[in-house]
Design an enzyme around this catalytic site. Sequence first.
Site: not given
Length: 168
Positions: A35-37
């Site tokens: 769930k990271c950029g």
Amino acid sequence: MKSIYDIQVEKMNGEKISLDEFKDNILLIVNTATKCGFTKQYEGLEKLFKKYHDKGFYILDFPCNQFFGQAPGKIEDIKTFCELNFQTTFPLFNKIYVNGTKTSELYQFLKDNGPDEMVKDGEIKPKRSKRIRWNFTKFLIDRQGNILYRFSPKFTPEEIEKYIEKLL
């Protein structure tokens, strides 16, 4: 001095294995998050793995939930997410800590023995501390177990490819 191959890591099922199993290969060790950029880097990582795996190249994936909870859920959920969205096939290990009092032995070794972080091609950011700044920090290790590069999360797999090719 201890070698990276003396370190044990935990597989998804909780079984401990020695990194000695990867001896004589080129390794790219990455702390990841779903769930990271930077999560889209999984795609580029898988392309590198498929392209160079038969030449002795491995990506070792260590999910880390330390940065704003960006690797939530059980390890099985992370595996399913990566396989469904990015068709990943490289080794996935249990979640780890990369900073603080619970830092894994592997990441303590990488931070203690690795070089300063490369933030852009050829641009080095000297260590102000040994902290891992974010997920998708990447360490490139040669066939002899030397930690040659520490790439910032912004350094894409495509930008790392030429460094891998030099080691093949």
